[in-house]
Design an enzyme around this catalytic site. Structure first.
Site, PDB file in Angstrom:
ATOM      1  CB  ILE A  91       9.765   3.203   9.926  1.00  0.00           C
ATOM      2  CG1 ILE A  91      10.536   3.726  11.142  1.00  0.00           C
ATOM      3  CG2 ILE A  91       8.275   3.102  10.253  1.00  0.00           C
ATOM      4  CD1 ILE A  91      10.164   5.135  11.556  1.00  0.00           C
ATOM      5  CE  LYS A  94      -1.575  -3.027   5.573  1.00  0.00           C
ATOM      6  NZ  LYS A  94      -2.079  -4.363   5.137  1.00  0.00           N
ATOM      7  CB  CYS A 192       6.724  -4.030  -2.055  1.00  0.00           C
ATOM      8  SG  CYS A 192       6.538  -4.382  -0.286  1.00  0.00           S
ATOM      9  CG  ASP A 199       8.192  -0.003  -4.068  1.00  0.00           C
ATOM     10  OD1 ASP A 199       7.016   0.250  -3.756  1.00  0.00           O
ATOM     11  OD2 ASP A 199       8.897  -0.825  -3.455  1.00  0.00           O
ATOM     12  NE  ARG A 260       2.744   0.806  -2.840  1.00  0.00           N
ATOM     13  CZ  ARG A 260       3.719  -0.061  -3.045  1.00  0.00           C
ATOM     14  NH1 ARG A 260       4.181  -0.773  -2.047  1.00  0.00           N
ATOM     15  NH2 ARG A 260       4.248  -0.199  -4.242  1.00  0.00           N
ATOM     16  N   GLY A 261      -0.148   4.938   0.019  1.00  0.00           N
ATOM     17  CA  GLY A 261      -0.811   5.089   1.304  1.00  0.00           C
ATOM     18  C   GLY A 261      -0.557   6.443   1.938  1.00  0.00           C
TER      19      GLY A 261
END
Length: 284
Positions: A91, A94, A192, A199, A260-261
């Site tokens: 998956i 983002k 990334c 990362d 992240r996010g």
């Protein structure tokens, strides 16, 4: 095994990703936001077939899960997702974040409805088995900070000149003596695949077999520093390189990346043990 060909440069599966694109955030439920990336892209490059030499899971933690209850009152929770490595797709992170954001103004009558929705949507995106756990605020105290078990190799006093990925650091890196040991490093860093954003991660390598030279192993791990690949792909690459160059009889590679996010990804691959309980590290 070749590591020089870039399997991603012409990959159509990567062309339509929202990753790296300007994006409008949606606050109402939209499962179409989820995007999968075929695991086959990376596995072909490292000569992995359908008969995988390991089992494992991608462990996701979502710290920004929120929805509305039946009366419209906001609810918050922590999300844990285990995605089986035999899924067709991984998956894309983002898209996962955007999908979770789409739940923010969506009403659900109970926790089970949220869990069922997440399980269905993530399974369809990944085309594989997904296990979802939702941790309510009253249980947040179980989310303790821990360390990866094993001996950390980061204090080795070595000099580094080259930061290009190079699995040949592992050439002639073993002794005749067989051991069973667990080694860790907090110096794993890759980029990334799409955006080249850094990362940051920690990695645990547990193995049985010829003793691995720790300095050479550390140089190898540091060589990921400018390497562009998704988290899951890096871990599978490490596993395959250790098998090829170090001839490990039994092997586990487990990495925990910083978030992240609001999401962190923690890939686990092993040919002899099951994934441990998920406990966050200090940097997560």
């Amino acid at each position: 095994m070749t590591h020089n060909h870039d399997p991603y440069s012409d990959a159509q599966a990567l062309k339509g990703l929202t990753l790296g694109q300007a994006t409008q955030y949606q606050a109402e439920y939209d499962p179409s936001l989820l995007q999968g990336v075929p695991r086959k892209l990376n596995r072909d490059a490292i000569e992995l077939t359908t008969e995988l030499p390991f089992h494992g899971t991608d462990i996701w933690t979502g710290y920004e899960l929120s929805w509305l209850n039946g009366k419209g009152k906001p609810v918050v929770a922590i999300l844990q997702v285990h995605l089986d490595i035999h899924s067709v797709n991984l998956i894309e992170s983002k898209s996962f974040k955007l999908y979770l954001n789409s739940l923010n103004q969506t009403r659900f009558n109970n926790l089970d409805a949220v869990k069922d929705t997440l399980t269905t949507d993530l399974s369809q995106c990944a085309q594989g088995e997904v296990t979802v756990k939702i941790i309510e605020p009253k249980h947040f105290t179980i989310e303790r900070i821990s360390e990866l078990p094993g001996n950390c190799i980061d204090d080795l006093d070595i000099e580094i000149f080259d930061y290009q990925f190079n699995p040949e650091y592992l050439l002639d890196s073993t002794e005749e003596k067989n051991v069973a040991e667990t080694l860790t490093s907090n110096l794993l860093k890759s980029n990334c695949l799409i955006t080249s954003q850094p990362d940051w991660g920690s990695v645990m390598i547990r193995y049985q077999g010829p003793k691995i030279d720790r300095e050479k192993l550390l140089r190898y791990l540091i060589s990921f520093r400018q390497h562009n690949e998704f988290h899951e792909q890096c871990v599978e690459r490490i596993f395959m390189d250790l098998k090829q160059y170090c001839h490990c009889a039994k092997l586990t590679v487990y990495a925990r990346y910083t978030r992240r996010g609001g999401l962190d990804i923690n890939p686990f691959r092993s040919d002899f043990e099951q994934a441990p309980d998920s406990h966050r590290l200090a940097r997560q």
